[in-house]
Design a protein around this motif. Structure first.
Motif, mmCIF file in Angstrom:
data_model
loop_
_atom_site.group_PDB
_atom_site.id
_atom_site.type_symbol
_atom_site.label_atom_id
_atom_site.label_comp_id
_atom_site.label_asym_id
_atom_site.label_seq_id
_atom_site.Cartn_x
_atom_site.Cartn_y
_atom_site.Cartn_z
ATOM 1 N N GLN A 40 34.183 3.111 43.382
ATOM 2 C CA GLN A 40 33.187 3.893 42.606
ATOM 3 C C GLN A 40 32.240 3.359 41.642
ATOM 4 N N HIS A 41 32.431 2.061 41.568
ATOM 5 C CA HIS A 41 31.516 1.210 41.168
ATOM 6 C C HIS A 41 30.078 1.117 41.550
ATOM 7 N N PRO A 42 29.138 1.662 41.012
ATOM 8 C CA PRO A 42 27.871 1.671 41.567
ATOM 9 C C PRO A 42 27.292 0.403 42.344
ATOM 10 N N ASP A 43 27.885 -0.839 42.042
ATOM 11 C CA ASP A 43 27.666 -1.886 42.846
ATOM 12 C C ASP A 43 28.528 -2.557 43.530
ATOM 13 N N PHE A 44 29.722 -1.837 43.930
ATOM 14 C CA PHE A 44 30.894 -2.335 44.587
ATOM 15 C C PHE A 44 30.645 -3.183 45.849
ATOM 16 N N VAL A 45 29.694 -2.800 46.930
ATOM 17 C CA VAL A 45 29.489 -3.590 48.145
ATOM 18 C C VAL A 45 28.893 -4.868 47.485
ATOM 19 N N LYS A 46 27.950 -4.841 46.555
ATOM 20 C CA LYS A 46 27.369 -6.016 46.017
ATOM 21 C C LYS A 46 28.456 -6.971 45.318
ATOM 22 N N ILE A 47 29.527 -6.501 44.867
ATOM 23 C CA ILE A 47 30.431 -7.152 44.316
ATOM 24 C C ILE A 47 31.477 -7.817 45.199
ATOM 25 N N LEU A 48 31.655 -7.082 46.420
ATOM 26 C CA LEU A 48 32.473 -7.759 47.688
ATOM 27 C C LEU A 48 31.549 -8.995 47.952
ATOM 28 N N GLU A 49 30.326 -8.753 48.306
ATOM 29 C CA GLU A 49 29.465 -9.702 48.915
ATOM 30 C C GLU A 49 29.441 -10.983 47.933
ATOM 31 N N THR A 50 29.174 -10.849 46.640
ATOM 32 C CA THR A 50 29.405 -11.836 45.590
ATOM 33 C C THR A 50 30.633 -12.769 45.662
ATOM 34 N N THR A 51 31.732 -11.887 45.691
ATOM 35 C CA THR A 51 32.962 -12.629 45.947
ATOM 36 C C THR A 51 33.051 -13.525 47.080
ATOM 37 N N VAL A 52 32.635 -13.045 48.089
ATOM 38 C CA VAL A 52 32.810 -13.813 49.482
ATOM 39 C C VAL A 52 31.817 -14.953 49.418
ATOM 40 N N GLU A 53 30.519 -14.930 48.881
ATOM 41 C CA GLU A 53 29.573 -15.669 48.408
ATOM 42 C C GLU A 53 30.273 -17.170 47.811
ATOM 43 N N HIS A 54 31.317 -16.714 46.875
ATOM 44 C CA HIS A 54 31.851 -18.015 46.275
ATOM 45 C C HIS A 54 33.167 -18.372 46.793
ATOM 46 N N GLY A 55 33.401 -18.181 48.149
ATOM 47 C CA GLY A 55 34.520 -18.714 48.920
ATOM 48 C C GLY A 55 35.716 -18.074 48.548
ATOM 49 N N ILE A 56 35.883 -16.900 47.696
ATOM 50 C CA ILE A 56 37.111 -16.295 47.310
ATOM 51 C C ILE A 56 37.288 -14.712 48.203
ATOM 52 N N VAL A 57 38.646 -14.464 48.331
ATOM 53 C CA VAL A 57 38.770 -13.227 49.123
ATOM 54 C C VAL A 57 38.960 -11.985 48.282
ATOM 55 N N PRO A 58 38.079 -10.881 48.421
ATOM 56 C CA PRO A 58 38.178 -9.817 47.802
ATOM 57 C C PRO A 58 39.234 -8.957 48.237
ATOM 58 N N CYS A 59 39.949 -8.297 47.555
ATOM 59 C CA CYS A 59 40.929 -7.139 47.702
ATOM 60 C C CYS A 59 40.733 -5.954 46.837
#
Length: 361
Positions: free
Chosen positions: A109-128
């Motif tokens: 429910q963070h307003p930028d949640f999808v962007k946060i997931l995308e940013t994580t993947v962009e840095h080669g890190i797996v988001p959970c």
């Protein structure tokens, strides 16, 4: 066959740390992870180059208001700035962080949640991430399926709402994990689910049992799981389970696992906070464990780098020393359990620390 092998290699992370005398293997697709010390060297106490996992609270906003919430999250809880999150990911990548566990509050429910997931993947890190199930929009569900290594949904009463959220994940082909907090009251439900799993959890990937922590909004030592008969019954059911889904435990349950479980002890690990994992809250406070937010055991990422805090902060050093000097030298499980929780000693399920501390429940 060659295409499948190439895909597997693309998801495989292999690293060797010669100065620390160990290696890791991590499959970004399946989550399979192994840490192996070099021949002739002991298992490392901690990863000096940086944590393997970051537990990040990207928000303290939540509208559920659970009485036992250890973060005391409310609808007045603040969100982490997306720019700050990107800064964390840049430093995390430099430190060889493999995964982030996003939490809150309710992270999705963070307003930028999808962007946060995308940013994580962009840095080669797996988001959970772990969610209470509220706010799972179509956009978030599609991003979850595409970008996330795993998603866990918390099992809270009334279980009717939990069931609805779980079935929503099923509808998108997301095989969820379930987080179930075990305490003096919910242990009866846990035993019941192990004996006769309700139909709505039969399609899950795993159920992870989390030991109740007496901190947060309404801490209650009476809620700690201490009944030896119920603990023994519960682990008997775990040991002889017939369910299709996997079963796991958080490291805060390690004292009970080593005493009662018949699983291969090579897969046990004591508390990894401050050793191989760290927590960062929405205010950029970095600390060994997420259950330490009500005290001053932290370093600020507004003042120091993540690496400096990890290697030099007095509270990280103190936490590791607490693990080394855990006071359980007389217990046969000491080398595996490592003394259980070095911060909240009352979490012990084995009875050894309770006797040593003079605790009566």
């Amino acid at each position: 066959m060659l295409h499948r092998m190439a895909g597997n290699l693309e998801n495989l992370v292999v690293r060797h740390y010669p100065d620390e005398h160990y290696s890791i293997r991590f499959n970004k697709k399946t989550g399979y992870f192994i840490r192996a010390e070099d021949k002739g060297f002991p298992e490392p106490l901690w990863s000096k180059h940086g944590p393997e996992l970051l537990d990040i609270s990207i928000t303290n906003w939540c509208d559920k208001g659970c009485s036992f919430c250890y973060r005391k999250s409310t609808i007045r809880g603040g969100h982490m700035n997306l720019t700050d999150y990107r800064m964390i990911m840049e430093q995390a990548k430099a430190m060889d962080v493999l995964q982030v566990a996003l939490g809150g509050g309710n992270p999705n429910q963070h307003p930028d949640f999808v962007k946060i997931l995308e940013t994580t993947v962009e840095h080669g890190i797996v988001p959970c991430y772990t969610t209470n199930g509220r706010g799972l929009t179509r956009e978030i569900l599609e991003a979850t399926k595409k970008l996330c290594g795993s998603v866990a949904i918390s099992a809270y009463e009334p279980y009717t709402e939990f069931r609805q959220h779980l079935e929503l994940l099923y509808a998108y082909g997301i095989k969820a994990n379930v987080h179930f907090v075990t305490d003096s009251k919910t242990i009866d439900t846990a035993i019941s689910w192990m004996e006769h799993p309700p139909s709505f959890i039969e399609g899950i990937n795993s159920i992870i049992f989390l030991n109740y922590k007496p901190i947060g909004r309404n801490p209650d030592l009476g809620m700690l799981l201490k009944d030896p008969l119920k603990i023994s019954r519960f682990y008997d059911l775990v040991n002889n389970r017939k369910q299709a889904f996997k079963i796991g435990f958080d490291s805060c349950s390690i004292s009970g696992v080593v005493k009662y479980s018949n699983a291969n002890s090579n897969f046990y690990e004591g508390c990894d906070a401050g050793r191989f994992s760290a927590f960062i809250d929405e205010n950029l406070r970095m600390m060994p464990c997420s259950f330490m937010t009500n005290n001053n055991w932290f370093g600020s990422l507004r003042e120091n780098t993540m690496l400096h805090i990890w290697q030099n902060n007095e509270y990280f050093v103190k936490y590791r020393n607490n693990i080394l000097n855990n006071g359980c030298s007389g217990c046969q499980h000491q080398s595996t359990c490592m003394g259980g929780c070095p911060f909240i000693e009352e979490l012990s399920q084995c009875g050894w620390k309770d006797q040593r501390l003079g605790l009566v429940f």
